[in-house]
Design an enzyme around this catalytic site. Structure first.
Site, PDB file in Angstrom:
ATOM      1  CG  ASP A  71       4.695   2.810  14.975  1.00 53.07           C
ATOM      2  OD1 ASP A  71       5.423   2.179  14.172  1.00 53.07           O
ATOM      3  OD2 ASP A  71       4.827   4.025  15.183  1.00 53.07           O
ATOM      4  CG  ASP A  99       2.571  -2.398   6.479  1.00 49.72           C
ATOM      5  OD1 ASP A  99       2.611  -1.175   6.180  1.00 49.72           O
ATOM      6  OD2 ASP A  99       3.122  -3.267   5.796  1.00 49.72           O
ATOM      7  CG  PHE A 100       1.281   3.593   7.761  1.00 51.15           C
ATOM      8  CD1 PHE A 100       2.109   3.586   6.666  1.00 51.15           C
ATOM      9  CD2 PHE A 100       1.688   4.279   8.910  1.00 51.15           C
ATOM     10  CE1 PHE A 100       3.352   4.217   6.702  1.00 51.15           C
ATOM     11  CE2 PHE A 100       2.934   4.915   8.958  1.00 51.15           C
ATOM     12  CZ  PHE A 100       3.767   4.877   7.851  1.00 51.15           C
ATOM     13  CG  HIS A 118       7.411  15.048   7.790  1.00 47.91           C
ATOM     14  ND1 HIS A 118       8.220  15.959   8.433  1.00 47.91           N
ATOM     15  CD2 HIS A 118       7.533  13.881   8.495  1.00 47.91           C
ATOM     16  CE1 HIS A 118       8.817  15.375   9.461  1.00 47.91           C
ATOM     17  NE2 HIS A 118       8.413  14.117   9.523  1.00 47.91           N
TER      18      HIS A 118
END
Ligand SMILES: C[S@@+](CC[C@H](N)C(=O)[O-])C[C@H]1O[C@@H](n2cnc3c(N)ncnc32)[C@H](O)[C@@H]1O
Length: 208
Positions: A71, A99-100, A118
């Site tokens: 995360d 950092d995705f 979502h």
């Protein structure tokens, strides 16, 4: 400014947000962990895994599984303070900053994301999935845990959450067919959908 940038700049609010997500994932974590054979993947990275409560439920239910919590740095700082992955789980767990939108660490076979996709509109969600595709090995899988929307005109928590996501983050809930198309745009093939005892479903996708 995105919700996540705002939280980065307001640590007290960020702590409250993490605590709210922790409560949700603590309530549903055991049923999610019991519904699916996470152990089959040998190693699981919980991407956007918050303070680590869901990963702790999954690791407690699947004793041979190794886990990585990934995360943002400020969220992981609170995860270390919370200690959900300490004690008996410490030997099977590690923590990695990510950092995705830039890079998701490789090294696991299973990649789990609960209540992450979502949060985002289709364009941003696709960017995250493309990074997932780079990390997931050919013999691995991506596991999305989401409320989802029913195809039929039926009541569901997902419909309420759809409005909440629209207002809070600009994200949305999706039907399984919408997930199938979104996953395909990121290089994945939807393999199966496993219901849980809560309204969450586990969507398993493999590299296409
Ligand atoms: C709605 S929370 C879900 C937390 C957890 N998966 C759960 O269900 O309890 C979304 C998570 O995505 C993380 N996140 C947001 N932007 C991120 C980014 N660019 N890179 C990595 N994680 C990010 C947030 O810090 C947060 O923990």
């Amino acid at each position: 400014m995105s919700e996540w940038e705002y939280l980065r700049q307001h640590p007290e609010l960020a702590r409250t947000f993490d605590d709210a997500m922790t409560s949700n994932s603590d309530l549903t974590g055991a049923t999610i962990a019991a519904a699916y054979d996470f152990g089959a993947w040998e190693s699981i990275m919980d991407v956007g895994g918050g303070n680590g409560i869901l990963l702790s439920h999954v690791l407690k239910a699947h004793k041979k599984l190794r886990g990585v919590l990934a995360d943002q740095p400020h969220v992981l700082e609170r995860a270390r303070q919370r200690g959900f992955l300490g004690g008996e789980l410490a030997a099977r767990t590690s923590i990695q900053e990510c950092d995705f939108f830039r890079e998701i660490p490789s090294g696991c076979r299973g990649y789990l994301m609960k209540s992450v996709i979502h949060d985002w509109d289709d364009e941003k969600a696709r960017e995250i999935l493309v990074q997932c595709r780079r990390a997931v090995p050919a013999n691995g899988a991506l596991l999305l845990v989401e409320w989802g929307l029913s195809e039929a005109n039926l009541p569901s928590t997902g419909k309420l959450m759809d409005l909440v996501m629209l207002v809070l983050t600009g994200g949305k809930e999706r039907t399984i067919e919408e997930y199938r198309a979104l996953l395909a745009s990121g290089g994945f093939q939807l393999q199966k959908v496993t219901p849980t005892a809560s309204e969450y479903a586990i969507i398993e996708a493999i590299p296409a």
